[in-house]
Scaffold this motif. Structure first.
Motif, PDB file in Angstrom:
ATOM      1  N   TYR A  70     -27.378 -25.208 -18.806  1.00  0.00           N
ATOM      2  CA  TYR A  70     -28.810 -25.356 -18.557  1.00  0.00           C
ATOM      3  C   TYR A  70     -29.437 -26.069 -19.748  1.00  0.00           C
ATOM      4  CZ  TYR A  70     -28.330 -21.757 -14.921  1.00  0.00           C
ATOM      5  OH  TYR A  70     -27.957 -21.036 -13.818  1.00  0.00           O
ATOM      6  N   GLN A 114     -27.815 -23.159  -3.924  1.00  0.00           N
ATOM      7  CA  GLN A 114     -27.370 -23.692  -5.210  1.00  0.00           C
ATOM      8  C   GLN A 114     -26.398 -22.718  -5.878  1.00  0.00           C
ATOM      9  OE1 GLN A 114     -30.576 -24.608  -7.891  1.00  0.00           O
ATOM     10  NE2 GLN A 114     -29.210 -25.243  -9.522  1.00  0.00           N
ATOM     11  N   SER A 140     -21.841 -19.500 -15.742  1.00  0.00           N
ATOM     12  CA  SER A 140     -22.811 -20.453 -15.208  1.00  0.00           C
ATOM     13  C   SER A 140     -22.452 -21.878 -15.626  1.00  0.00           C
ATOM     14  CB  SER A 140     -24.209 -20.135 -15.743  1.00  0.00           C
ATOM     15  OG  SER A 140     -24.329 -20.512 -17.111  1.00  0.00           O
ATOM     16  N   ASN A 162     -33.639 -17.771 -15.887  1.00  0.00           N
ATOM     17  CA  ASN A 162     -33.863 -17.755 -14.443  1.00  0.00           C
ATOM     18  C   ASN A 162     -32.541 -17.636 -13.693  1.00  0.00           C
ATOM     19  OD1 ASN A 162     -36.618 -17.975 -14.725  1.00  0.00           O
ATOM     20  ND2 ASN A 162     -36.653 -20.192 -14.424  1.00  0.00           N
ATOM     21  N   GLY A 163     -31.487 -18.292 -14.207  1.00  0.00           N
ATOM     22  CA  GLY A 163     -30.161 -18.186 -13.600  1.00  0.00           C
ATOM     23  C   GLY A 163     -29.646 -16.754 -13.617  1.00  0.00           C
ATOM     24  N   SER A 201     -31.439 -14.754 -11.077  1.00  0.00           N
ATOM     25  CA  SER A 201     -30.946 -15.100  -9.745  1.00  0.00           C
ATOM     26  C   SER A 201     -29.622 -14.401  -9.452  1.00  0.00           C
ATOM     27  CB  SER A 201     -30.797 -16.620  -9.629  1.00  0.00           C
ATOM     28  OG  SER A 201     -30.458 -16.984  -8.316  1.00  0.00           O
ATOM     29  N   CYS A 218     -31.908 -20.947 -18.062  1.00  0.00           N
ATOM     30  CA  CYS A 218     -30.772 -20.043 -18.184  1.00  0.00           C
ATOM     31  C   CYS A 218     -31.189 -18.624 -17.823  1.00  0.00           C
ATOM     32  CB  CYS A 218     -30.206 -20.113 -19.600  1.00  0.00           C
ATOM     33  SG  CYS A 218     -28.668 -19.202 -19.842  1.00  0.00           S
ATOM     34  N   ILE A 242     -24.936 -20.648  -8.686  1.00  0.00           N
ATOM     35  CA  ILE A 242     -25.479 -20.105  -9.933  1.00  0.00           C
ATOM     36  C   ILE A 242     -24.397 -19.535 -10.838  1.00  0.00           C
ATOM     37  CG2 ILE A 242     -27.866 -19.705  -9.281  1.00  0.00           C
ATOM     38  CD1 ILE A 242     -27.147 -16.942  -8.324  1.00  0.00           C
ATOM     39  N   GLN A 299     -25.667 -21.541 -21.666  1.00  0.00           N
ATOM     40  CA  GLN A 299     -24.768 -21.064 -20.624  1.00  0.00           C
ATOM     41  C   GLN A 299     -24.738 -19.543 -20.698  1.00  0.00           C
ATOM     42  OE1 GLN A 299     -20.507 -21.726 -21.150  1.00  0.00           O
ATOM     43  NE2 GLN A 299     -20.229 -21.838 -18.947  1.00  0.00           N
ATOM     44  N   ALA A 345     -27.373 -18.990  -4.853  1.00  0.00           N
ATOM     45  CA  ALA A 345     -28.730 -18.483  -4.685  1.00  0.00           C
ATOM     46  C   ALA A 345     -29.135 -18.633  -3.224  1.00  0.00           C
ATOM     47  CB  ALA A 345     -29.686 -19.267  -5.586  1.00  0.00           C
TER      48      ALA A 345
END
Length: 111
Positions: A32, A75, A29, A40-41, A44, A38, A77, A15, A71
């Motif tokens: 993940y 979604q 977040s 990538n989050g 984003s 994570c 994020i 997280q 995103a």
């Protein structure tokens, strides 16, 4: 300057939280399953934070304002804390816009 802090949850998921310069968490977040997801989050959040259209302003079941950052694909994020007023929620959004794009990343996971 703000900072992303990556931690591991008790269930083993990763997280991240975005903390403002004063250390207060302004965005968190979901969990993940992988560190790569994570990361990538976080990317984003950095990419989408400055665009107001990515913020979904909501009210909790107990009438507290909060927001989701979404995103480009819709979604969620990151989710904010609950605020006492809509004005405080707007300040939180402005803080994410200001802090996220240049925030450093601190890894506090247990290797």
């Amino acid at each position: 300057m703000g900072k992303f802090v990556i931690t591991t949850r008790k269930n083993g998921e990763f997280q991240f939280k975005l903390n403002a310069a004063n250390g207060q968490t302004i965005l968190a977040s979901e969990g993940y399953t992988t560190r790569a997801a994570c990361d990538n989050g976080i990317e984003s959040v950095k990419k989408n934070a400055s665009d107001d259209k990515h913020y979904e302003r909501k009210t909790s079941s107990n009438n507290k304002p909060f927001f989701n950052l979404k995103a480009g694909n819709g979604q969620v994020i990151g989710t904010s804390e609950l605020y006492e007023s809509e004005a405080a929620r707007e300040n939180g959004i402005e803080s994410v816009k200001k802090n996220a794009p240049e925030a450093a990343v601190a890894d506090e996971t247990q290797a």
